[in-house]
Design a protein around this motif. Structure first.
Motif, mmCIF file in Angstrom:
data_model
loop_
_atom_site.group_PDB
_atom_site.id
_atom_site.type_symbol
_atom_site.label_atom_id
_atom_site.label_comp_id
_atom_site.label_asym_id
_atom_site.label_seq_id
_atom_site.Cartn_x
_atom_site.Cartn_y
_atom_site.Cartn_z
ATOM 1 N N ASP A 1 0.792 -1.128 0.197
ATOM 2 C CA ASP A 1 -0.156 -0.170 0.170
ATOM 3 C C ASP A 1 0.774 1.249 -0.146
ATOM 4 N N MET A 2 2.179 1.220 0.055
ATOM 5 C CA MET A 2 2.929 2.501 -0.270
ATOM 6 C C MET A 2 3.059 2.910 -1.603
ATOM 7 N N ASP A 3 2.797 4.281 -1.702
ATOM 8 C CA ASP A 3 2.931 4.962 -2.940
ATOM 9 C C ASP A 3 4.040 5.738 -3.177
ATOM 10 N N ASP A 4 4.228 6.287 -4.414
ATOM 11 C CA ASP A 4 5.307 6.925 -4.831
ATOM 12 C C ASP A 4 5.580 8.017 -3.664
ATOM 13 N N ASP A 5 4.436 8.857 -2.974
ATOM 14 C CA ASP A 5 5.123 9.963 -2.310
ATOM 15 C C ASP A 5 5.646 9.165 -1.056
ATOM 16 N N ASP A 6 5.151 7.997 -0.644
ATOM 17 C CA ASP A 6 5.943 7.601 0.627
ATOM 18 C C ASP A 6 7.399 7.369 0.190
ATOM 19 N N PHE A 7 7.598 6.781 -0.825
ATOM 20 C CA PHE A 7 8.811 6.415 -1.192
ATOM 21 C C PHE A 7 9.747 7.593 -1.526
ATOM 22 N N GLN A 8 9.277 8.774 -1.953
ATOM 23 C CA GLN A 8 9.875 10.111 -1.954
ATOM 24 C C GLN A 8 10.682 10.635 -0.571
ATOM 25 N N VAL A 9 9.857 10.234 0.449
ATOM 26 C CA VAL A 9 10.157 10.541 1.949
ATOM 27 C C VAL A 9 11.517 9.598 2.184
#
Length: 221
Positions: free
Chosen positions: A157-165
């Protein structure tokens, strides 16, 4: 009278610090259970090492219901008795980053002659507090800026915004955060991390150039 041989210099501390997301969502799909198992296995493996150049020390900063807490101060792996993390609450990453910056600056905890630390951020979602300024402070600090910084995101459920962090935490375009879409991949990630850090302790060198990410791909395959 025979001359005595000079004693060997004691090994330098090689700190490994995990920033562990213990928010309520980590209770789902065995995420926290797998993280606890992975950290415990890593500690046992480090404890079995007897390198002469680097002594691996392990610490854990947890962030969740209680804010950011030093769950495990950095100590030699051979002296550590692991106590499982417990989950609940939100995701105060900013508070964890500030606590980490303070920890790295404390020479009573991490000696001045220690190797630069390896920092691993493990999370399954978005921060719930202001984290960008705390991250800037970490990266501007002598040890935080020079540390090897790695990150792994848990769950589908992790999206790209999460991975930007996670990318911002690493702050090195040559190193990508890893995806553990399936929870069992987290244990494989920590197996690779254990091997990589153990190798650094044996040879007495530590830098991102020493990390073999091709081996990581094999572990996660």
């Amino acid at each position: 009278m025979p001359l005595s041989r000079p004693s060997a210099a004691p090994p330098r501390a090689l700190p490994v610090i995990v920033l562990a997301d213990v928010s309520g969502s980590m209770t789902q799909l065995r995420k926290l259970e797998t993280l606890n198992e992975s950290i415990a296995t890593m500690i046992r493996s480090f404890a079995a090492e007897r390198p002469v150049r680097g002594e691996i020390q392990v610490g854990v900063v947890a962030f969740g219901r209680q804010g950011a807490v030093l769950h495990q101060p950095p100590v030699p792996a051979a002296d550590l008795e692991w106590s499982d993390l417990r989950a609940g609450g939100r995701t105060p990453l900013g508070a964890a980053l500030d606590l980490l910056t303070e920890l790295l600056a404390d020479e009573k905890v991490i000696p001045r002659n220690a190797f630069m630390p390896t920092l691993i951020l493990v999370s399954d979602g978005k921060p719930t507090d202001e984290w960008e300024e705390p991250l800037r402070r970490l990266l501007a600090s002598p040890r935080g800026g020079k540390a090897i910084r790695l990150a792994v995101g848990i769950g589908q459920d992790m999206d790209d915004d999460d991975f930007q962090v996670l990318r911002a935490f690493i702050a090195d375009p040559s190193i990508e955060p890893q995806r553990a879409d399936q929870v069992h991949l987290l244990s494989r990630y920590f197996s690779w991390l254990t091997m990589s850090v153990s190798r650094q302790a044996r040879v007495g060198r530590q830098s991102s150039a020493e990390i073999d990410f091709d081996e990581l791909d094999e572990f996660l395959a």
